[in-house]
Design a protein around this motif. Structure first.
Motif, PDB file in Angstrom:
ATOM      1  N   ILE A   1       0.871  -1.178   0.000  1.00 50.97           N
ATOM      2  CA  ILE A   1       0.000   0.000   0.000  1.00 50.97           C
ATOM      3  C   ILE A   1       0.906   1.225   0.000  1.00 50.97           C
ATOM      4  CG2 ILE A   1      -1.899   1.194   1.150  1.00 50.97           C
ATOM      5  CD1 ILE A   1      -2.516  -1.382   2.642  1.00 50.97           C
ATOM      6  N   GLY A   2       0.771   2.056  -1.006  1.00 55.98           N
ATOM      7  CA  GLY A   2       1.570   3.271  -1.081  1.00 55.98           C
ATOM      8  C   GLY A   2       2.585   3.228  -2.198  1.00 55.98           C
ATOM      9  N   ALA A   3       2.323   3.955  -3.303  1.00 52.65           N
ATOM     10  CA  ALA A   3       3.279   4.018  -4.408  1.00 52.65           C
ATOM     11  C   ALA A   3       4.081   5.303  -4.331  1.00 52.65           C
ATOM     12  CB  ALA A   3       2.566   3.896  -5.758  1.00 52.65           C
ATOM     13  N   GLY A   4       4.725   5.491  -3.211  1.00 52.22           N
ATOM     14  CA  GLY A   4       5.731   6.544  -3.097  1.00 52.22           C
ATOM     15  C   GLY A   4       7.082   5.892  -3.291  1.00 52.22           C
ATOM     16  N   GLY A   5       8.150   6.624  -3.010  1.00 53.14           N
ATOM     17  CA  GLY A   5       9.494   6.090  -3.179  1.00 53.14           C
ATOM     18  C   GLY A   5       9.698   4.794  -2.397  1.00 53.14           C
ATOM     19  N   HIS A   6       9.337   4.820  -1.113  1.00 52.66           N
ATOM     20  CA  HIS A   6       9.604   3.650  -0.253  1.00 52.66           C
ATOM     21  C   HIS A   6       8.803   2.425  -0.705  1.00 52.66           C
ATOM     22  CE1 HIS A   6      11.973   5.627   2.987  1.00 52.66           C
ATOM     23  NE2 HIS A   6      11.403   6.701   2.476  1.00 52.66           N
ATOM     24  N   GLY A   7       7.528   2.629  -1.076  1.00 50.41           N
ATOM     25  CA  GLY A   7       6.694   1.504  -1.500  1.00 50.41           C
ATOM     26  C   GLY A   7       7.190   0.909  -2.807  1.00 50.41           C
ATOM     27  N   LEU A   8       7.517   1.776  -3.770  1.00 51.77           N
ATOM     28  CA  LEU A   8       7.986   1.292  -5.069  1.00 51.77           C
ATOM     29  C   LEU A   8       9.355   0.628  -4.940  1.00 51.77           C
ATOM     30  CD1 LEU A   8       6.803   4.366  -7.139  1.00 51.77           C
ATOM     31  CD2 LEU A   8       5.957   2.029  -7.425  1.00 51.77           C
ATOM     32  N   ALA A   9      10.220   1.180  -4.071  1.00 51.79           N
ATOM     33  CA  ALA A   9      11.532   0.566  -3.861  1.00 51.79           C
ATOM     34  C   ALA A   9      11.364  -0.814  -3.239  1.00 51.79           C
ATOM     35  CB  ALA A   9      12.396   1.455  -2.970  1.00 51.79           C
TER      36      ALA A   9
END
Lengths: 107, 415
Positions: free
Chosen positions: B38-46
């Motif tokens: 949950i969460g497609a920011g930098g941390h989620g995508l990484a």
């Protein structure tokens, strides 16, 4: 700018005059309590997106701590009350209920 | 996925740029996945990227309420450094910094990493002692930093005023290999690489509930319907408390607003990042010429993505004192992001009370620099079910056990 009325001196104080103190009505556990109880007192927070009861100090005024009900999502202030309260006053809770029907109430 | 290269540009130049693919697909969600983040920011995508790259788990969906990289990934001041005092912090931030060095090649996407150096100014004798201590700690941790004197600071930053009336510059902690990167490109590069591995990035899809059976997560309810999953990673920064509430546990986290602003663009005048923690302001110059300025947090819970005006005033006052030449600059834009602050100002990369549900949050005011290291550690935790060496110290249990990673003292306010 956030404006809160100090319940002691009645001043409408803006936030540069106030010092925030985060969540109110925490149960303060003392010596002999379990690690879980200390964790709940010192670190675990409700952190709601919506109605929040919190502590403020009229730092550049009378200097006293008081409590406030505020919406963390809109910054609307519902009201303030003295720090010597173990739960939010019933009339304030009713007022919030009226404005936020979906609010689950003070827990 | 077509690789980006000088030949690709030449080929497309010959056919009116009609052959570029979309960088990532926008699929409809499948019925279930091996892992959902949950969460497609930098941390989620990484996290998703390293799940695929390091552990071969590619049946993954990344679910995003808004648009990709539209939260704190697009709202930070893009500073990368790893000069932390405590060993667990130095380890994960240094891992992240070293991954940033090769990220453009790794992702085949130019993230514009610019190791221009970061200086943290020492403006009180306490700070001098603190940074000397940090420099020694960094030497033991294998992080390359040095303590430099005021003359050297002036040499590196000619526009600085080292004889300020209140807080003259006494020295600085210098990390030559720190710097900046293009924040949006980090999210876009990871998204493109994840999509290429067959992962689904689902934007405009809000999680409304977390379902579990027998103490284990089985799926999430979303605005695009129910999606089943074997493992769940919650990587939502400011809204961690809301998602944790859906999953049935509480976090040692409070959400507050952090502000930043940029000036009108000017000619190149400063080629390092300068942080002044005593007066509280930090500044770097973007490739476009704007001065990128980091402000302070408000001291109250806030989800509005805008902060109080008087904090901007405080920050600018501090920076005009430090860099007198910016006093006539106009500020172009100001914005806020919701940061998740933990009790010890260090992050959580942890198992949760709910089985197969993992959380990565609490990066507070310093998450951008950690993105690749955080994703690396979170992917290991999700793949193996147990934290690896990078994540072990960052468990939620540390607040019960009193094992804090206390960086708030070491890092000052600008964390």
């Amino acid at each position: 700018m956030l404006t809160l009325q100090c319940p002691y001196c009645g001043v409408q104080a803006d936030e540069t005059e106030l010092a925030p103190g985060y969540e109110a009505h925490l149960k303060r556990y003392g010596p002999g309590s379990s690690p879980e109880e200390f964790e709940s007192y010192m670190f675990a927070r409700k952190n709601p997106k919506g109605v929040h009861f919190e502590r403020w100090r009229h730092a550049y005024g009378c200097g006293k701590w008081f409590l406030a009900a505020r919406d963390t999502n809109t910054l609307e202030v519902f009201g303030t009350y003295p720090a010597q309260s173990s739960a939010p006053p019933a009339d304030l809770v009713a007022k919030i209920k009226l404005k936020r029907p979906e609010w689950e109430g003070y827990k | 996925m077509r690789r980006y290269s000088v030949f690709a540009i030449a080929r497309e130049a010959l056919r009116y740029h009609s052959g570029w693919d979309r960088a990532w697909r926008s699929p409809t969600p499948k019925a279930s996945y091996d892992a959902i983040i949950i969460g497609a920011g930098g941390h989620g995508l990484a996290t998703a990227y390293y799940l695929g790259k390091n552990y071969g788990i590619t049946n993954v969906a990344v679910i995003e309420k808004g648009w990709l990289g539209g939260g704190n990934t697009g709202r930070n001041t893009t500073i990368i450094r790893s000069n932390y005092l405590q060993d667990p912090s130095a380890a994960i931030y240094e891992k992240a910094r070293s991954l940033y060095e090769t990220m453009s090649q790794d992702l085949n996407y130019n993230i514009m990493f610019s190791p221009r150096g970061v200086i943290m100014l020492a403006q009180t004798h306490h700070e001098v002692r603190g940074y000397l201590r940090t420099a020694h700690a960094n030497a033991l941790q294998g992080v390359e930093t040095q303590y430099i004197n005021a003359a050297r600071v002036k040499e590196l930053v000619p526009i600085i005023n080292i004889d300020g009336p209140r807080y003259p510059v006494l020295g600085g902690l210098y990390q030559p290999r720190g710097g900046t990167a293009r924040h949006d490109a980090v999210a876009w590069g990871y998204a493109r690489a994840c999509s290429d591995m067959g992962m689904d990035i689902i934007q405009q899809c809000e999680v409304t509930g977390v379902r579990s059976e027998g103490g284990r997560v089985v799926g999430v309810d979303t605005t695009k319907g129910y999606i089943g999953t074997k493992k769940l990673g919650i990587v939502v920064a400011g809204h961690s408390g809301q998602v944790a509430d859906m999953a049935g546990f509480r976090l040692p986290v409070e959400a507050v607003a952090l502000q930043a602003l940029v000036s009108e663009p000017i000619k190149p005048c400063m080629d390092v990042v300068v942080m002044a923690n005593t007066v509280h302001g930090y500044m770097s110059q973007s490739d476009k010429g704007e001065m990128v300025i980091g402000g302070g947090t408000d001291g109250f819970n806030n989800y509005t993505q805008r902060g109080s005006f008087h904090h901007i005033e405080e920050t600018l006052r501090a920076l005009v004192e430090t860099f007198p030449m910016i006093s006539r600059l106009k500020m172009l834009r100001q914005w806020g992001g919701i940061v998740d602050m933990t009790g010890d100002r260090s992050p959580l990369i942890s198992k949760t009370p709910l089985g197969n549900c993992f959380i990565n949050c609490g990066w507070g005011t310093g998450g951008f620099k950690a993105i690749p290291g955080s994703g690396w550690a979170m992917a290991e935790l999700m793949a193996k079910g147990e934290p690896g060496p990078l994540a072990a110290a960052f468990s939620i249990d540390r607040f019960k056990e009193g094992r804090f990673i206390d960086e708030s003292v070491a890092a000052g306010v600008a964390h």
